[in-house]
Write a protein that holds these residues in place. Structure first.
Motif, PDB file in Angstrom:
ATOM      1  N   LEU A  22      75.298  21.529  14.973  1.00 27.08           N
ATOM      2  CA  LEU A  22      76.207  20.845  14.139  1.00 27.08           C
ATOM      3  C   LEU A  22      76.409  19.422  14.042  1.00 27.08           C
ATOM      4  O   LEU A  22      76.356  18.978  13.134  1.00 27.08           O
ATOM      5  CB  LEU A  22      76.671  21.650  14.333  1.00 27.08           C
ATOM      6  N   LEU A  23      76.426  18.846  15.247  1.00 27.92           N
ATOM      7  CA  LEU A  23      76.864  17.827  15.385  1.00 27.92           C
ATOM      8  C   LEU A  23      75.812  16.634  14.678  1.00 27.92           C
ATOM      9  O   LEU A  23      76.544  15.982  14.260  1.00 27.92           O
ATOM     10  CB  LEU A  23      77.470  17.537  16.694  1.00 27.92           C
ATOM     11  N   PHE A  24      75.213  17.354  14.896  1.00 27.61           N
ATOM     12  CA  PHE A  24      74.671  16.148  14.077  1.00 27.61           C
ATOM     13  C   PHE A  24      74.378  15.709  12.095  1.00 27.61           C
ATOM     14  O   PHE A  24      74.496  15.526  11.384  1.00 27.61           O
ATOM     15  CB  PHE A  24      72.860  16.283  14.201  1.00 27.61           C
ATOM     16  N   ALA A 140      60.035  14.757  22.438  1.00 26.12           N
ATOM     17  CA  ALA A 140      62.084  14.344  22.735  1.00 26.12           C
ATOM     18  C   ALA A 140      61.943  13.736  21.193  1.00 26.12           C
ATOM     19  O   ALA A 140      62.649  14.107  20.401  1.00 26.12           O
ATOM     20  CB  ALA A 140      61.999  13.393  23.608  1.00 26.12           C
ATOM     21  N   ALA A 141      60.854  12.736  20.920  1.00 31.47           N
ATOM     22  CA  ALA A 141      61.144  12.446  18.966  1.00 31.47           C
ATOM     23  C   ALA A 141      61.096  13.452  18.295  1.00 31.47           C
ATOM     24  O   ALA A 141      61.714  13.926  16.974  1.00 31.47           O
ATOM     25  CB  ALA A 141      60.025  11.372  19.133  1.00 31.47           C
ATOM     26  N   ALA A 142      60.202  14.873  18.787  1.00 35.83           N
ATOM     27  CA  ALA A 142      59.925  15.647  17.740  1.00 35.83           C
ATOM     28  C   ALA A 142      61.462  16.442  17.577  1.00 35.83           C
ATOM     29  O   ALA A 142      62.076  16.840  17.071  1.00 35.83           O
ATOM     30  CB  ALA A 142      58.903  16.804  18.245  1.00 35.83           C
ATOM     31  N   ARG A 143      62.240  16.608  18.795  1.00 37.06           N
ATOM     32  CA  ARG A 143      63.160  17.394  18.892  1.00 37.06           C
ATOM     33  C   ARG A 143      65.030  16.449  18.035  1.00 37.06           C
ATOM     34  O   ARG A 143      65.148  16.724  17.206  1.00 37.06           O
ATOM     35  CB  ARG A 143      63.998  17.593  20.278  1.00 37.06           C
ATOM     36  N   GLY A 148      67.532  14.340  13.480  1.00 41.06           N
ATOM     37  CA  GLY A 148      67.886  13.556  12.074  1.00 41.06           C
ATOM     38  C   GLY A 148      67.806  14.802  11.077  1.00 41.06           C
ATOM     39  O   GLY A 148      68.158  14.261   9.873  1.00 41.06           O
ATOM     40  N   LEU A 149      66.933  15.810  10.750  1.00 41.32           N
ATOM     41  CA  LEU A 149      66.329  16.662   9.804  1.00 41.32           C
ATOM     42  C   LEU A 149      67.462  16.981   9.042  1.00 41.32           C
ATOM     43  O   LEU A 149      68.196  16.883   7.790  1.00 41.32           O
ATOM     44  CB  LEU A 149      65.813  17.481  10.022  1.00 41.32           C
ATOM     45  N   LEU A 150      68.422  17.872  10.287  1.00 40.48           N
ATOM     46  CA  LEU A 150      70.121  18.271  10.122  1.00 40.48           C
ATOM     47  C   LEU A 150      70.532  17.367   9.681  1.00 40.48           C
ATOM     48  O   LEU A 150      71.681  17.232   8.898  1.00 40.48           O
ATOM     49  CB  LEU A 150      69.904  19.657  10.938  1.00 40.48           C
ATOM     50  N   ASN A 151      70.764  15.726  10.145  1.00 36.59           N
ATOM     51  CA  ASN A 151      71.289  14.802  10.127  1.00 36.59           C
ATOM     52  C   ASN A 151      71.347  14.485   8.533  1.00 36.59           C
ATOM     53  O   ASN A 151      72.162  14.121   7.247  1.00 36.59           O
ATOM     54  CB  ASN A 151      71.082  13.864  10.736  1.00 36.59           C
ATOM     55  N   LYS A 152      70.284  14.276   8.323  1.00 28.35           N
ATOM     56  CA  LYS A 152      69.557  13.547   6.545  1.00 28.35           C
ATOM     57  C   LYS A 152      69.746  14.647   5.414  1.00 28.35           C
ATOM     58  O   LYS A 152      70.480  14.086   3.753  1.00 28.35           O
ATOM     59  CB  LYS A 152      68.193  12.925   6.902  1.00 28.35           C
ATOM     60  N   LEU A 293      60.316  15.748   8.551  1.00 33.84           N
ATOM     61  CA  LEU A 293      59.364  16.887   8.072  1.00 33.84           C
ATOM     62  C   LEU A 293      58.236  16.417   8.820  1.00 33.84           C
ATOM     63  O   LEU A 293      57.274  17.564   9.813  1.00 33.84           O
ATOM     64  CB  LEU A 293      60.016  17.810   6.941  1.00 33.84           C
ATOM     65  N   LEU A 294      58.169  15.638   8.425  1.00 34.28           N
ATOM     66  CA  LEU A 294      56.508  14.872   9.217  1.00 34.28           C
ATOM     67  C   LEU A 294      55.852  14.649  10.505  1.00 34.28           C
ATOM     68  O   LEU A 294      55.206  14.932  11.058  1.00 34.28           O
ATOM     69  CB  LEU A 294      55.658  13.741   7.745  1.00 34.28           C
ATOM     70  N   GLY A 295      57.232  13.569  10.856  1.00 29.35           N
ATOM     71  CA  GLY A 295      57.649  13.232  11.720  1.00 29.35           C
ATOM     72  C   GLY A 295      57.633  14.871  13.358  1.00 29.35           C
ATOM     73  O   GLY A 295      56.929  14.708  14.184  1.00 29.35           O
ATOM     74  N   LEU A 296      58.406  15.877  12.438  1.00 25.97           N
ATOM     75  CA  LEU A 296      58.155  17.427  13.169  1.00 25.97           C
ATOM     76  C   LEU A 296      56.916  17.622  13.160  1.00 25.97           C
ATOM     77  O   LEU A 296      56.468  18.692  14.109  1.00 25.97           O
ATOM     78  CB  LEU A 296      59.412  17.904  12.245  1.00 25.97           C
ATOM     79  N   VAL A 297      56.264  17.793  12.431  1.00 19.85           N
ATOM     80  CA  VAL A 297      55.072  18.690  12.432  1.00 19.85           C
ATOM     81  C   VAL A 297      54.089  18.028  13.512  1.00 19.85           C
ATOM     82  O   VAL A 297      53.775  17.900  14.042  1.00 19.85           O
ATOM     83  CB  VAL A 297      54.211  18.442  11.003  1.00 19.85           C
ATOM     84  N   CYS A 298      53.846  16.122  13.076  1.00 19.33           N
ATOM     85  CA  CYS A 298      52.785  15.582  13.962  1.00 19.33           C
ATOM     86  C   CYS A 298      52.964  14.730  15.314  1.00 19.33           C
ATOM     87  O   CYS A 298      51.961  14.918  15.575  1.00 19.33           O
ATOM     88  CB  CYS A 298      52.219  14.256  12.176  1.00 19.33           C
ATOM     89  N   ILE A 299      54.458  15.102  15.559  1.00 21.70           N
ATOM     90  CA  ILE A 299      54.667  14.540  17.029  1.00 21.70           C
ATOM     91  C   ILE A 299      55.155  14.984  18.331  1.00 21.70           C
ATOM     92  O   ILE A 299      55.673  15.908  17.648  1.00 21.70           O
ATOM     93  CB  ILE A 299      55.802  13.530  16.728  1.00 21.70           C
TER      94      ILE A 299
END
Length: 436
Positions: A22-24, A140-143, A148-152, A293-299
């Motif tokens: 929520l904060l992001f 950590a990058a995926a989290r 970041g997905l929420l942020n953007k 989304l790509l980062g979440l899936v790939c990293i």
């Protein structure tokens, strides 16, 4: 940091993740309002391009001025109270928009931006290391990508909501149309536009105040940094870690190019006479959502954090060169990208600025875990130093504005080339540097 309850790095808890999420979302909404606010206030306050970018400067310079003081506050208050304080400060900044809008006084707008940025500083200082340490360092990058997905996503919504609520019937107004009005007609138009800011910002202030009160009732664990690794055995200063310091410089470059891509696209579109230019930031944010989304899936399943950072820097360089060589007349690229969705076509240069969101998406999520690796008890201080790198969002867009006034808005994007080169250096060599 004084800790009572403790969450070990592998701990999983739905409520902390939802709370930080929520904060992001709030970070994104408040931050990327700037993309719509800058061209809007440029019209309302009749500013040059460089003057308009002081709106971003005052917002992001707060991260430099307030990062270390806010880190000290967090040491005394803990995460939860500190985050509530941050939300309350943002609410106060939103209320300052009321006298600013009533008087059309640019300096009050700048003060409001600084207060909002100060509130975000304490939220960012607390939430980024928090989410890094809620699980395995390798993921950590995926989290952060999920956050970041929420942020953007909030960044996509913010300019659209701003355009709908504030511009309303003024969507056709831009620099070109204002220049064609008489002085009396223009003043009436600008006063009406300025007053439209009041109700939305009062609403934001009330919502943020309620969230600050609600956050006090959420059970958030504290993160223990003291027993992570051998860094606890090391004495001295946090500045002894080259990968941290270089990471802060990389973040300086990244936030600069991210803000340039998100906040100048509206100015650029307005100068070309594009309708509803204040909503163009949503195009950049949509590209960032795709990147996340790509980062979440790939990293880290397909690509490592360092490799993703290297690819981001390379794509950023390619797109920057394409912007410098692109045409303001052709709309072929935007037709291919989103014309089939029925979205308005824009010049190819604007489409490429929007695509920078794709290049920028995974830079923040990958730099944070690489820069905080091995800091142990120095992690809170390291986080504050990384937060100070957000100063790039204050300085580099201002430099862009200066170049735009001297050269042209298009050629000024050349300032991003050295930034992407340094990010590429950090991805390849800098994050591995163990000593000075």
């Amino acid at each position: 940091m004084n800790t009572q309850s403790v969450a070990q790095p592998g701990a999983r808890s739905l409520m902390p993740v939802l709370t930080i999420g929520l904060l992001f979302f709030i970070f994104g909404f408040v931050t990327w309002l700037n993309g719509a606010l800058i061209p809007f206030l440029q019209m309302v306050c009749e500013l040059s391009e460089m003057e308009a970018l002081f709106i971003a400067f005052c917002f992001y310079v707060a991260y430099v001025v307030m990062a270390l003081p806010m880190a000290k506050i967090l040491e005394h208050t803990g995460y939860k109270k500190g985050m509530s304080l941050g939300l309350a400060m943002i609410a106060g900044g939103c209320l300052l928009f009321v006298p600013a809008a009533l008087s059309k006084t640019f300096i009050i707008f700048l003060l409001a931006q600084f207060v909002v940025g100060s509130g975000l500083t304490i939220l960012q200082t607390a939430s980024n290391p928090f989410i890094v340490h809620l699980g395995s360092p390798d993921s950590a990058a995926a989290r952060i990508a999920f956050m970041g997905l929420l942020n953007k996503f909030a960044g996509v919504l913010a300019p659209l909501i701003f355009t709908a609520l504030v511009l309303g019937d003024f969507g056709h107004v831009n620099q070109v149309s204002l220049a064609q009005m008489s002085e009396t007609e223009r003043n009436i138009q600008l006063n009406e536009m300025s007053f439209k800011l009041i109700q939305p910002y009062i609403g934001m202030a009330i919502a943020l105040g309620l969230l600050a009160l609600g956050l006090m009732k959420v059970n958030l664990p504290d993160i223990r940094f003291e027993d992570e690794n051998t860094a606890t055995e090391v004495s001295g200063s946090v500045m002894q870690f080259p990968h941290l310091v270089l990471g802060a410089v990389a973040l300086f470059c990244y936030v600069g190019v991210e803000v340039i891509a998100g906040d100048t696209i509206g100015l650029y579109g307005s100068s070309l006479g594009v309708a509803n230019a204040t909503s163009l930031t949503s195009f950049t944010m949509t590209a960032m959502v795709v990147g996340y989304l790509l980062g979440l899936v790939c990293i880290p399943r397909v690509i490592s954090q360092a490799a993703a950072l290297k690819a981001s820097a390379g794509l950023g360089l390619v797109l920057t060169v394409a912007i410098l060589l692109g045409s303001d007349d052709s709309t072929l690229l935007s037709s291919l990208l989103w014309g089939w969705l029925g979205l308005p076509e824009v010049p190819d240069t604007i489409a490429m600025i929007a695509l920078l969101g794709l290049a920028n998406a995974m830079v923040w999520p990958t730099i944070w875990p690489l820069a905080l690796a091995g800091l142990g008890k120095f992690t809170p201080q390291g986080s504050a130093i990384l937060i100070m790198g957000i100063a790039g969002g204050a300085i580099l867009p201002l430099a862009y504005g200066g170049l735009a006034d001297v050269l042209s808005s298009q050629l000024a994007y050349a300032i991003m080339i050295p930034c992407y080169l340094f990010i590429g250096y950090y991805a390849t060599f800098g994050h591995k540097k163990a000593s000075w």
